[in-house]
Enzyme design. Structure first.
Site, PDB file in Angstrom:
ATOM      1  CB  SER A 105      33.119  34.981  38.226  1.00  0.00           C
ATOM      2  OG  SER A 105      33.210  36.307  37.794  1.00  0.00           O
ATOM      3  CG  ASP A 244      35.385  38.355  34.950  1.00  0.00           C
ATOM      4  OD1 ASP A 244      34.861  38.537  33.842  1.00  0.00           O
ATOM      5  OD2 ASP A 244      34.740  38.063  35.969  1.00  0.00           O
ATOM      6  CG  ASP A 246      32.028  35.034  34.288  1.00  0.00           C
ATOM      7  OD1 ASP A 246      32.772  35.984  34.596  1.00  0.00           O
ATOM      8  OD2 ASP A 246      30.881  34.880  34.757  1.00  0.00           O
ATOM      9  CG  ASP A 248      30.499  38.499  34.803  1.00  0.00           C
ATOM     10  OD1 ASP A 248      31.706  38.623  35.095  1.00  0.00           O
ATOM     11  OD2 ASP A 248      29.664  37.991  35.579  1.00  0.00           O
TER      12      ASP A 248
END
Length: 446
Positions: A105, A244, A246, A248
């Site tokens: 992430s 960010d 990833d 999400d």
């Protein structure tokens, strides 16, 4: 049963240190494959989709996972770098057995992790995670050659997901006339997000779209908005969108350079839907959601409740109450009528929908909300200290709550990994928040 490996969002750590090592990740794939095979329908092999972000270690961990699944007799589809919510969508759309994302992430590139989605595009149930953990404690074997899993590429994954994201924006609206700066954090959305906003009509200027395996989240993205602020001002853009690594989570920046966090955006989405005549029964925030947002949502006649910190817990509350909207200040925003999980691109489109329908800027839409100042102090405490039963701590908290009297709140959170207490005080007055936080922190033995 206590989890040994899974946290609130999969398994995460520094690459090269247990458990983010090839041997363990291969065994994880095998264990997960065994559980999927056991729970799968009798016809056909289970099939798993594997996606990743842009970290250089993704190649290593992808190969290890693929080997583990194959050894368990599970077929694999590989789609390369894709946002975490894209894997949730594609797993559901393709009727697959599960989805796996290799990502840490918003963490720096030397970290990585593994997280799973169910066939429905949800986070795995606790019971399934516990089954996988139990299987990890068994020896790894291999099915016979006739039953080994196969692997293939999903070549049109990006196009499928781009169209899905666009479908969450109203057909009668477009983004013509908007100049956007888009920061993809050199992460998984670098080849996805620019197309989404451009194809909906916006003029898009992209930064953070040149991943090299090591620059993910490095001075860019939702956790480092300064680069976006500067670019928005330089380009005289209408809005800046930061994702960010990833994709999400989401942060937004307006033309003046002001940053809008997930708490404010959650309120904006809820209010705009109510104003449009849609039914909004309630909103789920977390223990960290700003009190000003809670009061503003309730002033609209919308119920509000708090979950534990983590989008997993927000999602649990939404399902329990049969509500649609929830999120965190960090920018994890969930709109369950649009997607099964938090999605930075989809959330940004919901905000743009509100702006277009109301013909207003972000600042205008949020003029009724002034966030309460928060003071957060981390205190490393003496070994063996039990803060819940400490009379001095109880007195300090009670004193603070008495003085705040509905115009603020106190939150004490213990770290789950180290002897650390997080003391957070929120108040309508910044000095009051600081004073009470310091008083509470001062009674903790260090």
């Amino acid at each position: 049963m206590t989890r040994q490996y899974f946290g609130t969002d999969g398994i995460r750590g520094e690459v090269g240190k247990f458990p983010i090592v090839p041997d363990f990740v291969m065994r994880l794939g095998y264990a997960a494959g065994q559980v999927l095979a056991k729970n799968a329908p009798t016809h056909g092999k289970p099939t798993v989709l594997i996606g990743k972000d842009t970290r250089v270690s993704g190649y290593l961990l992808e190969a290890a996972l693929e080997a583990g699944f194959s050894a368990a007799g599970v077929d694999v589809m590989l789609c390369g770098p894709m946002p975490t919510p894209a894997i949730a969508y594609l797993t559901r759309a393709l009727r697959l057995s599960a989805g796996v994302v290799i990502s840490a992430s918003h963490n720096p590139y030397h970290d990585n992790g593994i997280k799973f989605f169910s066939a429905n595009g949800d986070k795995l149930d606790d019971a399934i995670e516990l089954q996988i953990e139990a299987a990890l404690n068994e020896p790894m074997n291999c099915v016979d050659s006739a039953h080994l899993g196969k692997a293939k590429r999903l070549d049109d994954a990006a196009g499928r997901y781009i169209e899905f994201c666009k479908s969450t924006f109203p057909n009668h609206l477009n983004l013509h006339g908007l100049k956007l700066v888009l920061d993809c954090a050199h992460g998984a959305a670098y080849h996805i997000a620019p197309h989404v906003f451009h194809e909906l009509g916006a003029e898009v200027i992209s930064i953070g779209v040149q991943p090299n395996g090591k620059n993910i989240n490095d001075g860019v993205g939702a956790t480092a908005p300064q680069a976006l602020i500067e670019k928005v001002k330089e380009e005289k853009a209408d809005l800046g969108i930061a994702l960010d690594g990833d994709a999400d989570r989401l942060q937004l920046v307006d033309a003046s350079g002001r940053v809008f966090n997930g708490d404010e955006l959650l309120y904006l989405i809820a209010k705009s839907r109510k104003d449009a005549g849609e039914k909004v029964d309630g909103v789920v925030g977390t223990l960290m959601t700003n009190m000003a947002v809670e009061k503003a949502i309730e002033a609209e006649g919308i119920l509000f409740t708090r979950a534990k910190v983590g989008d997993r817990y927000v999602l649990e509350q939404l399902k329990e109450k049969n509500w649609l909207l929830g999120g965190e200040g960090s920018g994890h925003l969930i709109c369950l009528d649009k997607h099964t999980t938090g999605d930075g691109i989809v959330a940004a489109l919901q905000v743009l929908t509100a702006m277009k329908q109301g013909n207003q800027t972000l600042a205008q839409l949020l003029q009724k909300v002034t966030l309460f100042p928060q003071t957060l102090i981390n205190v490393r405490y003496k070994q063996g200290y039990q803060w819940q039963s400490d009379a001095n701590m109880k007195e300090a908290i009670a004193n603070a709550e008495q003085h705040l009297a509905g115009s603020g709140r106190v939150l004490i959170r213990a770290s789950g990994t180290e002897p650390l207490l997080r003391v957070m005080v929120e108040a309508s007055d910044a000095q009051m928040a600081k004073d009470h936080a310091q008083k509470i922190a001062s009674v903790i033995p260090t």
